[in-house]
Scaffold this motif. Structure first.
Motif, PDB file in Angstrom:
ATOM      1  N   ILE A 109       0.867  -1.159   0.000  1.00 38.83           N
ATOM      2  CA  ILE A 109       0.000   0.000   0.000  1.00 38.83           C
ATOM      3  C   ILE A 109       0.912   1.220   0.000  1.00 38.83           C
ATOM      4  O   ILE A 109       1.820   1.323   0.829  1.00 38.83           O
ATOM      5  N   THR A 110       0.734   2.072  -0.977  1.00 38.24           N
ATOM      6  CA  THR A 110       1.544   3.271  -1.126  1.00 38.24           C
ATOM      7  C   THR A 110       0.692   4.473  -0.754  1.00 38.24           C
ATOM      8  O   THR A 110      -0.421   4.627  -1.265  1.00 38.24           O
ATOM      9  N   ASN A 139       4.245  -1.100   3.467  1.00 38.56           N
ATOM     10  CA  ASN A 139       3.729   0.253   3.334  1.00 38.56           C
ATOM     11  C   ASN A 139       4.838   1.096   2.741  1.00 38.56           C
ATOM     12  O   ASN A 139       5.911   1.206   3.304  1.00 38.56           O
ATOM     13  N   LYS A 140       4.583   1.653   1.581  1.00 41.59           N
ATOM     14  CA  LYS A 140       5.557   2.514   0.913  1.00 41.59           C
ATOM     15  C   LYS A 140       5.056   3.949   1.007  1.00 41.59           C
ATOM     16  O   LYS A 140       3.853   4.184   0.954  1.00 41.59           O
ATOM     17  N   VAL A 141       5.977   4.873   1.127  1.00 44.83           N
ATOM     18  CA  VAL A 141       5.626   6.285   1.163  1.00 44.83           C
ATOM     19  C   VAL A 141       6.152   6.933  -0.108  1.00 44.83           C
ATOM     20  O   VAL A 141       7.333   6.817  -0.434  1.00 44.83           O
ATOM     21  N   GLY A 147      -1.795  12.277  -2.329  1.00 46.70           N
ATOM     22  CA  GLY A 147      -2.845  11.907  -1.388  1.00 46.70           C
ATOM     23  C   GLY A 147      -3.504  10.627  -1.856  1.00 46.70           C
ATOM     24  O   GLY A 147      -3.205  10.109  -2.932  1.00 46.70           O
ATOM     25  N   GLY A 148      -4.402  10.098  -1.042  1.00 40.47           N
ATOM     26  CA  GLY A 148      -5.045   8.843  -1.389  1.00 40.47           C
ATOM     27  C   GLY A 148      -4.090   7.684  -1.189  1.00 40.47           C
ATOM     28  O   GLY A 148      -3.192   7.736  -0.348  1.00 40.47           O
ATOM     29  N   PHE A 149      -4.257   6.632  -1.987  1.00 45.25           N
ATOM     30  CA  PHE A 149      -3.397   5.458  -1.849  1.00 45.25           C
ATOM     31  C   PHE A 149      -3.383   4.657  -3.145  1.00 45.25           C
ATOM     32  O   PHE A 149      -4.255   4.812  -4.001  1.00 45.25           O
ATOM     33  N   ILE A 150      -2.384   3.779  -3.236  1.00 48.36           N
ATOM     34  CA  ILE A 150      -2.307   2.779  -4.303  1.00 48.36           C
ATOM     35  C   ILE A 150      -2.153   1.444  -3.592  1.00 48.36           C
ATOM     36  O   ILE A 150      -1.208   1.251  -2.825  1.00 48.36           O
TER      37      ILE A 150
END
Length: 181
Positions: A109-110, A139-141, A147-150
């Motif tokens: 999840i990015t 978890n990748k930043v 914003g949001g997520f992938i």
């Protein structure tokens, strides 16, 4: 069926019969990571001038600790059959076969900002309930997504990032306004 898949399935079956599939999996992950990081190792495997013994020593050295007898015997078999150039792929396929056998789903999840461990655990539990089995994800930043997520799981991807939404709006705007010009 590809050679790598046949070899990987045979290794998985043999390791499972001997109750060492988890240990062999850990070694396969280390070896696959080493192949990815040390490109010269793959070149050495493809080098016909190196003996099988030298190649075996290189592989054992790459594992940073002695491998299980099962993996050592398997690598020796691969070298005897002159399939060492496929060893990297065999390890990746073994990892995939093992994960399917154990019901392990892998993903990431990015997000634009770091997530708390509590949120990560809640997401993991929810995905495990939906998918069944175990979920391993990172978890990748990436601040570029704004914003949001992938969310990626196995071969599926859900892109709910602000960046991708803005790109879609921009494309729609351009497509709609092309007719005006």
């Amino acid at each position: 069926m590809s050679i790598a898949k046949r070899y990987a399935q045979a290794l998985c079956l043999y390791a499972t019969e001997n109750g060492l599939e988890d240990a062999v999996y850990a070694e396969a992950v280390r070896l696959a990571d080493t192949f990815a990081q040390v490109h010269d190792l793959q070149k050495a495997m493809a080098n016909p001038q190196l003996t099988a013994e030298t190649k075996l020593q290189l592989i054992v050295g790459a594992l940073d600790r002695p491998p299980t007898p099962i993996l050592l015997r398997f690598i020796d078999l691969v070298l005897q059959h002159r399939r060492e150039s496929s060893l990297k792929l065999i390890m990746w396929v073994y990892i995939d076969v093992y994960r399917k056998q154990k019901g392990i789903n892998v993903g990431s999840i990015t997000t634009a900002a770091p997530m708390s461990d509590e949120i990560i655990q809640r997401i993991r539990r929810w995905v495990e309930q939906q998918q069944g089995g175990i979920v391993m994800f990172t978890n990748k930043v990436n601040p570029d997504i704004e914003g949001g997520f992938i969310f990626e799981l196995n071969s599926r991807r859900l892109d709910a990032s602000v960046r991708s939404q803005m790109q879609r709006v921009k494309k729609q705007f351009i497509d709609k306004n092309k007719r005006i010009v």
